[in-house]
Design a protein around this motif. Structure first.
Motif, PDB file in Angstrom:
ATOM      1  N   ILE A  55       0.847  -1.204   0.000  1.00 21.35           N
ATOM      2  CA  ILE A  55       0.000   0.000   0.000  1.00 21.35           C
ATOM      3  C   ILE A  55       0.876   1.245   0.000  1.00 21.35           C
ATOM      4  O   ILE A  55       0.554   2.241  -0.657  1.00 21.35           O
ATOM      5  CB  ILE A  55      -0.973  -0.008   1.192  1.00 21.35           C
ATOM      6  N   GLY A  56       1.993   1.198   0.728  1.00 21.29           N
ATOM      7  CA  GLY A  56       2.904   2.342   0.759  1.00 21.29           C
ATOM      8  C   GLY A  56       3.429   2.703  -0.626  1.00 21.29           C
ATOM      9  O   GLY A  56       3.479   3.883  -0.982  1.00 21.29           O
ATOM     10  N   ILE A  57       3.793   1.704  -1.407  1.00 17.36           N
ATOM     11  CA  ILE A  57       4.276   1.969  -2.770  1.00 17.36           C
ATOM     12  C   ILE A  57       3.140   2.534  -3.633  1.00 17.36           C
ATOM     13  O   ILE A  57       3.344   3.498  -4.382  1.00 17.36           O
ATOM     14  CB  ILE A  57       4.868   0.692  -3.413  1.00 17.36           C
ATOM     15  N   LEU A  97       2.296  18.814   4.377  1.00 14.82           N
ATOM     16  CA  LEU A  97       1.689  17.481   4.265  1.00 14.82           C
ATOM     17  C   LEU A  97       2.310  16.701   3.113  1.00 14.82           C
ATOM     18  O   LEU A  97       2.639  15.517   3.260  1.00 14.82           O
ATOM     19  CB  LEU A  97       0.169  17.586   4.094  1.00 14.82           C
ATOM     20  N   TYR A  98       2.499  17.351   1.972  1.00 17.63           N
ATOM     21  CA  TYR A  98       3.131  16.683   0.839  1.00 17.63           C
ATOM     22  C   TYR A  98       4.564  16.275   1.185  1.00 17.63           C
ATOM     23  O   TYR A  98       4.992  15.155   0.898  1.00 17.63           O
ATOM     24  CB  TYR A  98       3.164  17.586  -0.402  1.00 17.63           C
ATOM     25  N   MET A 105       7.503   8.127   3.064  1.00 16.45           N
ATOM     26  CA  MET A 105       7.573   7.029   2.101  1.00 16.45           C
ATOM     27  C   MET A 105       9.011   6.662   1.765  1.00 16.45           C
ATOM     28  O   MET A 105       9.329   5.482   1.604  1.00 16.45           O
ATOM     29  CB  MET A 105       6.776   7.392   0.852  1.00 16.45           C
ATOM     30  N   VAL A 106       9.882   7.661   1.684  1.00 14.53           N
ATOM     31  CA  VAL A 106      11.295   7.374   1.445  1.00 14.53           C
ATOM     32  C   VAL A 106      11.868   6.591   2.627  1.00 14.53           C
ATOM     33  O   VAL A 106      12.597   5.602   2.447  1.00 14.53           O
ATOM     34  CB  VAL A 106      12.100   8.671   1.185  1.00 14.53           C
ATOM     35  N   ALA A 107      11.521   7.011   3.846  1.00 15.41           N
ATOM     36  CA  ALA A 107      11.993   6.282   5.030  1.00 15.41           C
ATOM     37  C   ALA A 107      11.450   4.848   5.026  1.00 15.41           C
ATOM     38  O   ALA A 107      12.189   3.903   5.340  1.00 15.41           O
ATOM     39  CB  ALA A 107      11.571   7.013   6.307  1.00 15.41           C
ATOM     40  N   GLY A 108      10.198   4.671   4.654  1.00 17.92           N
ATOM     41  CA  GLY A 108       9.620   3.335   4.566  1.00 17.92           C
ATOM     42  C   GLY A 108      10.341   2.478   3.537  1.00 17.92           C
ATOM     43  O   GLY A 108      10.592   1.288   3.763  1.00 17.92           O
ATOM     44  N   TYR A 109      10.681   3.082   2.421  1.00 17.12           N
ATOM     45  CA  TYR A 109      11.438   2.380   1.379  1.00 17.12           C
ATOM     46  C   TYR A 109      12.797   1.934   1.923  1.00 17.12           C
ATOM     47  O   TYR A 109      13.233   0.807   1.704  1.00 17.12           O
ATOM     48  CB  TYR A 109      11.612   3.289   0.159  1.00 17.12           C
ATOM     49  N   GLY A 142      13.693   3.355  10.424  1.00 15.87           N
ATOM     50  CA  GLY A 142      12.496   2.987  11.182  1.00 15.87           C
ATOM     51  C   GLY A 142      12.106   4.049  12.195  1.00 15.87           C
ATOM     52  O   GLY A 142      10.927   4.390  12.345  1.00 15.87           O
ATOM     53  N   GLU A 143      13.099   4.588  12.897  1.00 19.35           N
ATOM     54  CA  GLU A 143      12.813   5.658  13.863  1.00 19.35           C
ATOM     55  C   GLU A 143      12.293   6.905  13.156  1.00 19.35           C
ATOM     56  O   GLU A 143      11.330   7.534  13.613  1.00 19.35           O
ATOM     57  CB  GLU A 143      14.068   5.983  14.664  1.00 19.35           C
ATOM     58  N   ILE A 144      12.926   7.260  12.052  1.00 17.72           N
ATOM     59  CA  ILE A 144      12.484   8.427  11.284  1.00 17.72           C
ATOM     60  C   ILE A 144      11.070   8.200  10.759  1.00 17.72           C
ATOM     61  O   ILE A 144      10.217   9.099  10.832  1.00 17.72           O
ATOM     62  CB  ILE A 144      13.473   8.725  10.135  1.00 17.72           C
ATOM     63  N   HIS A 145      10.807   7.007  10.252  1.00 18.35           N
ATOM     64  CA  HIS A 145       9.491   6.660   9.715  1.00 18.35           C
ATOM     65  C   HIS A 145       8.414   6.814  10.784  1.00 18.35           C
ATOM     66  O   HIS A 145       7.347   7.391  10.534  1.00 18.35           O
ATOM     67  CB  HIS A 145       9.527   5.219   9.183  1.00 18.35           C
ATOM     68  N   GLU A 146       8.692   6.321  11.976  1.00 16.51           N
ATOM     69  CA  GLU A 146       7.708   6.414  13.059  1.00 16.51           C
ATOM     70  C   GLU A 146       7.459   7.867  13.476  1.00 16.51           C
ATOM     71  O   GLU A 146       6.303   8.287  13.639  1.00 16.51           O
ATOM     72  CB  GLU A 146       8.161   5.602  14.267  1.00 16.51           C
ATOM     73  N   ILE A 147       8.508   8.639  13.622  1.00 18.37           N
ATOM     74  CA  ILE A 147       8.356  10.051  14.007  1.00 18.37           C
ATOM     75  C   ILE A 147       7.568  10.799  12.950  1.00 18.37           C
ATOM     76  O   ILE A 147       6.623  11.549  13.252  1.00 18.37           O
ATOM     77  CB  ILE A 147       9.733  10.709  14.243  1.00 18.37           C
ATOM     78  N   LEU A 148       7.922  10.595  11.680  1.00 13.27           N
ATOM     79  CA  LEU A 148       7.212  11.281  10.589  1.00 13.27           C
ATOM     80  C   LEU A 148       5.749  10.859  10.521  1.00 13.27           C
ATOM     81  O   LEU A 148       4.882  11.679  10.211  1.00 13.27           O
ATOM     82  CB  LEU A 148       7.908  11.015   9.252  1.00 13.27           C
ATOM     83  N   ALA A 149       5.468   9.597  10.800  1.00  7.33           N
ATOM     84  CA  ALA A 149       4.084   9.122  10.781  1.00  7.33           C
ATOM     85  C   ALA A 149       3.256   9.850  11.836  1.00  7.33           C
ATOM     86  O   ALA A 149       2.121  10.281  11.565  1.00  7.33           O
ATOM     87  CB  ALA A 149       4.032   7.613  11.005  1.00  7.33           C
TER      88      ALA A 149
END
Length: 188
Positions: A55-57, A97-98, A105-109, A142-149
């Motif tokens: 879904i992220g992609i 937001l953008y 998404m980059v962090a998730g990748y 992972g840490e960046i992804h969580e904070i950004l989320a």
């Protein structure tokens, strides 16, 4: 309803992209929170992240489409009752937001490809691991992804509350346009 935006309303393409992405972001946030509770032996331990990645992609592709559509399409005029600081804040919030979605998404990748394996998107296609093997890549991303989320979901909540404030307190056309109605003729 027209496909393209007009000076007084959003078209169905913009509306569809906005609401689909809003639902997907909320769903992805909930899925991410839920996945963190799973144990290694849980049957969803592997399926949950696989769904989240796919879904992220797809959401990334939608984000690129949305940015592209926005760049070739006019934006409906701001409600004339908006104060200058409200206009500036609204525009900065949209850009934030953008940017948050893109960075998230980059962090998730980077999390998903840290081991060098591609991301399988529901068996439809694979996204190759182009950057991998960095020291602690999965943990740091992972840490960046969580904070950004968390930042994204909080900013999206403020965005939604602002729209409701404009609708119910200011009684202006801000939310009317995002519901697919013409600001000059808000009745369905």
């Amino acid at each position: 309803m027209p496909a393209k935006n007009t000076a007084s309303r959003y078209g169905w393409v913009s509306l569809s992209l906005h609401w689909l992405m809003a639902l997907a972001v909320i769903g992805m946030f909930a899925l991410g929170i839920w996945m963190r509770q799973l144990s290694y032996y849980d049957p969803w331990y592997r399926d949950g992240p696989s769904i989240h990645k796919g879904i992220g992609i797809l959401l990334f592709i939608l984000l690129l489409a949305r940015i592209g559509w926005r760049s070739i399409n006019i934006r409906p005029s701001d409600d004339p009752a908006l104060k200058a600081w409200e206009r500036i804040t609204a525009h900065l919030t949209h850009y934030a937001l953008y940017a948050l979605m893109l960075a998230l998404m980059v962090a998730g990748y980077l999390i998903s490809t840290a081991d060098g394996r591609p991301i399988d998107v529901f068996g439809l296609f694979n996204v190759p691991a182009t950057l991998h093997g960095l020291p602690d890549q999965e943990d740091i991303a992972g840490e960046i992804h969580e904070i950004l989320a968390w930042v994204l979901i909080l900013l999206a909540g403020v965005h939604a509350l602002a729209a409701l404030k404009h609708h119910f307190i200011n009684r202006d056309s801000t939310l009317i346009k995002m519901l697919g109605r013409d600001a000059n003729n808000p009745k369905p």
